[in-house]
Design an enzyme around this catalytic site. Structure first.
Site, PDB file in Angstrom:
ATOM      1  N   LYS A   3      14.166 -34.640 -86.778  1.00 42.19           N
ATOM      2  CA  LYS A   3      13.966 -36.464 -85.903  1.00 42.19           C
ATOM      3  C   LYS A   3      13.969 -37.264 -87.397  1.00 42.19           C
ATOM      4  CE  LYS A   3       9.616 -34.468 -85.148  1.00 42.19           C
ATOM      5  NZ  LYS A   3       9.673 -33.143 -85.574  1.00 42.19           N
TER       6      LYS A   3
ATOM      7  N   ARG B 116       4.226 -35.751 -77.938  1.00 46.09           N
ATOM      8  CA  ARG B 116       3.934 -34.728 -78.375  1.00 46.09           C
ATOM      9  C   ARG B 116       2.835 -33.324 -77.291  1.00 46.09           C
ATOM     10  NH1 ARG B 116       5.160 -35.415 -84.036  1.00 46.09           N
ATOM     11  NH2 ARG B 116       5.049 -33.619 -85.425  1.00 46.09           N
TER      12      ARG B 116
ATOM     13  N   ARG C 153      12.333 -30.166 -98.300  1.00 45.38           N
ATOM     14  CA  ARG C 153      12.486 -30.964 -98.349  1.00 45.38           C
ATOM     15  C   ARG C 153      11.352 -31.097 -99.728  1.00 45.38           C
ATOM     16  NH1 ARG C 153      10.346 -33.866 -93.192  1.00 45.38           N
ATOM     17  NH2 ARG C 153       8.435 -32.083 -93.028  1.00 45.38           N
TER      18      ARG C 153
ATOM     19  N   ARG D  83       4.360 -33.535 -99.212  1.00 47.22           N
ATOM     20  CA  ARG D  83       3.025 -34.056 -97.889  1.00 47.22           C
ATOM     21  C   ARG D  83       2.124 -32.288 -98.238  1.00 47.22           C
ATOM     22  NH1 ARG D  83       6.556 -35.398 -92.448  1.00 47.22           N
ATOM     23  NH2 ARG D  83       5.260 -33.183 -91.910  1.00 47.22           N
TER      24      ARG D  83
ATOM     25  N   ARG E  81       1.617 -25.932 -88.056  1.00 49.97           N
ATOM     26  CA  ARG E  81       3.084 -27.054 -86.769  1.00 49.97           C
ATOM     27  C   ARG E  81       3.594 -26.042 -86.105  1.00 49.97           C
ATOM     28  NH1 ARG E  81       4.877 -29.605 -91.864  1.00 49.97           N
ATOM     29  NH2 ARG E  81       6.003 -30.919 -91.282  1.00 49.97           N
TER      30      ARG E  81
HETATM   31  P1  AP5 Z   1      13.201 -34.145 -90.470  1.00 51.82           P
HETATM   32  O1  AP5 Z   1      14.547 -35.146 -90.963  1.00 51.82           O
HETATM   33  O2  AP5 Z   1      12.168 -35.054 -92.285  1.00 51.82           O
HETATM   34  O3  AP5 Z   1      12.740 -33.193 -89.980  1.00 51.82           O
HETATM   35  P2  AP5 Z   1      11.879 -33.596 -89.210  1.00 51.82           P
HETATM   36  O4  AP5 Z   1      11.793 -33.008 -87.275  1.00 51.82           O
HETATM   37  O5  AP5 Z   1      11.571 -35.423 -88.928  1.00 51.82           O
HETATM   38  O6  AP5 Z   1      10.687 -32.905 -89.772  1.00 51.82           O
HETATM   39  P3  AP5 Z   1       9.076 -33.100 -89.743  1.00 51.82           P
HETATM   40  O7  AP5 Z   1       8.847 -32.023 -90.709  1.00 51.82           O
HETATM   41  O8  AP5 Z   1       8.340 -34.899 -90.421  1.00 51.82           O
HETATM   42  O9  AP5 Z   1       8.728 -33.391 -88.643  1.00 51.82           O
HETATM   43  P4  AP5 Z   1       6.734 -33.511 -87.285  1.00 51.82           P
HETATM   44  O10 AP5 Z   1       7.080 -33.539 -86.521  1.00 51.82           O
HETATM   45  O11 AP5 Z   1       6.439 -31.753 -88.233  1.00 51.82           O
HETATM   46  O12 AP5 Z   1       5.872 -33.766 -88.832  1.00 51.82           O
HETATM   47  P5  AP5 Z   1       5.294 -35.316 -88.257  1.00 51.82           P
HETATM   48  O13 AP5 Z   1       5.590 -36.560 -89.085  1.00 51.82           O
HETATM   49  O14 AP5 Z   1       5.727 -35.864 -86.645  1.00 51.82           O
HETATM   50  O15 AP5 Z   1      14.294 -32.994 -91.413  1.00 51.82           O
HETATM   51  C1  AP5 Z   1      13.198 -32.229 -92.495  1.00 51.82           C
HETATM   52  C2  AP5 Z   1      14.460 -31.577 -94.047  1.00 51.82           C
HETATM   53  O16 AP5 Z   1      15.275 -31.197 -92.949  1.00 51.82           O
HETATM   54  C3  AP5 Z   1      14.867 -32.432 -94.875  1.00 51.82           C
HETATM   55  O17 AP5 Z   1      15.519 -32.193 -95.872  1.00 51.82           O
HETATM   56  C4  AP5 Z   1      16.096 -33.047 -93.418  1.00 51.82           C
HETATM   57  O18 AP5 Z   1      17.018 -33.492 -95.015  1.00 51.82           O
HETATM   58  C5  AP5 Z   1      16.258 -31.542 -93.283  1.00 51.82           C
HETATM   59  N1  AP5 Z   1      17.514 -31.944 -92.377  1.00 51.82           N
HETATM   60  C6  AP5 Z   1      17.659 -33.156 -91.429  1.00 51.82           C
HETATM   61  N2  AP5 Z   1      18.768 -32.742 -90.254  1.00 51.82           N
HETATM   62  C7  AP5 Z   1      18.800 -31.586 -91.202  1.00 51.82           C
HETATM   63  C8  AP5 Z   1      20.703 -30.950 -90.307  1.00 51.82           C
HETATM   64  N3  AP5 Z   1      21.008 -31.461 -89.236  1.00 51.82           N
HETATM   65  N4  AP5 Z   1      20.760 -29.780 -91.121  1.00 51.82           N
HETATM   66  C9  AP5 Z   1      20.551 -28.966 -92.839  1.00 51.82           C
HETATM   67  N5  AP5 Z   1      19.562 -29.913 -92.408  1.00 51.82           N
HETATM   68  C10 AP5 Z   1      18.372 -30.762 -92.289  1.00 51.82           C
HETATM   69  O19 AP5 Z   1       4.523 -34.879 -87.933  1.00 51.82           O
HETATM   70  C11 AP5 Z   1       3.440 -34.214 -89.247  1.00 51.82           C
HETATM   71  C12 AP5 Z   1       1.707 -34.374 -88.510  1.00 51.82           C
HETATM   72  O20 AP5 Z   1       1.257 -35.455 -88.037  1.00 51.82           O
HETATM   73  C13 AP5 Z   1       1.420 -33.390 -87.633  1.00 51.82           C
HETATM   74  O21 AP5 Z   1       1.373 -32.045 -87.590  1.00 51.82           O
HETATM   75  C14 AP5 Z   1       0.579 -33.951 -86.826  1.00 51.82           C
HETATM   76  O22 AP5 Z   1      -0.642 -33.694 -87.296  1.00 51.82           O
HETATM   77  C15 AP5 Z   1       0.590 -34.956 -86.661  1.00 51.82           C
HETATM   78  N6  AP5 Z   1       0.793 -36.531 -85.820  1.00 51.82           N
HETATM   79  C16 AP5 Z   1       2.091 -36.578 -85.400  1.00 51.82           C
HETATM   80  N7  AP5 Z   1       2.851 -37.376 -84.680  1.00 51.82           N
HETATM   81  C17 AP5 Z   1       1.704 -36.890 -83.231  1.00 51.82           C
HETATM   82  C18 AP5 Z   1       1.439 -36.786 -82.022  1.00 51.82           C
HETATM   83  N8  AP5 Z   1       2.215 -37.162 -81.286  1.00 51.82           N
HETATM   84  N9  AP5 Z   1       0.457 -36.394 -81.553  1.00 51.82           N
HETATM   85  C19 AP5 Z   1      -0.895 -35.484 -82.353  1.00 51.82           C
HETATM   86  N10 AP5 Z   1      -0.855 -35.261 -83.887  1.00 51.82           N
HETATM   87  C20 AP5 Z   1       0.454 -35.971 -84.503  1.00 51.82           C
END
Ligand code: AP5
Length: 193
Positions: free
Chosen positions: A13, A88, A127, A139, A150
């Site tokens: 994402k 989410r 990552r 992280r 997660r």
């Molecule tokens: P990346 O692009 O970073 O993936 P991502 O989907 O953004 O993953 P995140 O781990 O950031 O998502 P998340 O939803 O767990 O975390 P968030 O910060 O939202 O890619 C990941 C890796 O893969 C990278 O190394 C990249 O290079 C690689 N990659 C990408 N595309 C690829 C491809 N096509 N092929 C191969 N490799 C690839 O949330 C964190 C925490 O915040 C949550 O757990 C929760 O506690 C809280 N939170 C956030 N939003 C909310 C909400 N709305 N409600 C409640 N709690 C929330």
């Protein structure tokens, strides 16, 4: 363009949002980034969110709805935004609908990146390795234990958000297992449908 990007942790994402920001000149509203900034700044929201995020659980809906409710009203989001990590839960999706209705706005698209669960742990580990190699901060939730929580939260609370948008005929699914460029191309194609 008002866009929601859905997908499990590590689906890509953030990676795809960065490309869409460059293409459409609209901001990426990443709730994960906003919460990490709040944790770093030790704000009241950050202090509440820190232990929850470290465990890999979801921060309460009311906190996120408040954050996004404010953020979408900021000037840089007037012409659109990419929501990365929000909504989410179905409650968040309903709150977003209400927010947009209130402003007379609607989403242009909801894109779900579909990735096999087996690939997600590897991506998270990649990552971690890349971040470590460039001397960055790992992280707090990028470890196997928090990652499992997660994924569990995704399955039970976030997967139903896809069903919510599918039920409204708004969901477009993209194969997130392809290389990054191919995923970007598939998103462009989905946006033009
Ligand atoms: P990346 O692009 O970073 O993936 P991502 O989907 O953004 O993953 P995140 O781990 O950031 O998502 P998340 O939803 O767990 O975390 P968030 O910060 O939202 O890619 C990941 C890796 O893969 C990278 O190394 C990249 O290079 C690689 N990659 C990408 N595309 C690829 C491809 N096509 N092929 C191969 N490799 C690839 O949330 C964190 C925490 O915040 C949550 O757990 C929760 O506690 C809280 N939170 C956030 N939003 C909310 C909400 N709305 N409600 C409640 N709690 C929330």
């Amino acid at each position: 363009m008002r866009l929601v990007l859905l997908g499990p942790p590590g689906a890509g994402k953030g990676t795809q949002s960065a490309r869409l920001v460059a293409k459409y000149a609209i901001p990426q509203l990443s709730t994960g980034d906003m919460l990490r900034a709040a944790v770093e700044a030790r704000t009241p929201i950050g202090l509440e969110a820190k232990p929850i995020m470290e465990r890999g659980e979801l921060v309460p809906d009311a906190v996120l709805v408040g954050i996004i409710g404010q953020r979408v009203k900021e000037k840089d989001a007037a012409n659109g935004f990419i929501l990365d990590g929000f909504p989410r839960t179905v409650a968040q999706a309903r709150a977003l609908d209400e927010m947009l209705d209130h402003e007379g706005l609607k989403l242009d698209a909801v894109i779900e990146l579909v990735v096999d669960e087996t690939a997600l742990l590897t991506r998270m580990q990649n990552r971690v390795d890349e971040t470590r190699a460039r001397g960055g901060d790992i992280r707090a939730d990028d470890n196997p234990e928090a990652f499992k929580t997660r994924l569990d939260a995704y399955r039970s609370l976030t997967a139903p958000v896809s069903d919510f948008y599918a039920g409204k005929g708004e969901l477009k699914q993209v194969d997130g297992m392809e290389p990054v460029d191919a995923v970007s191309a598939a998103i462009e194609q989905a946006l033009s449908r």
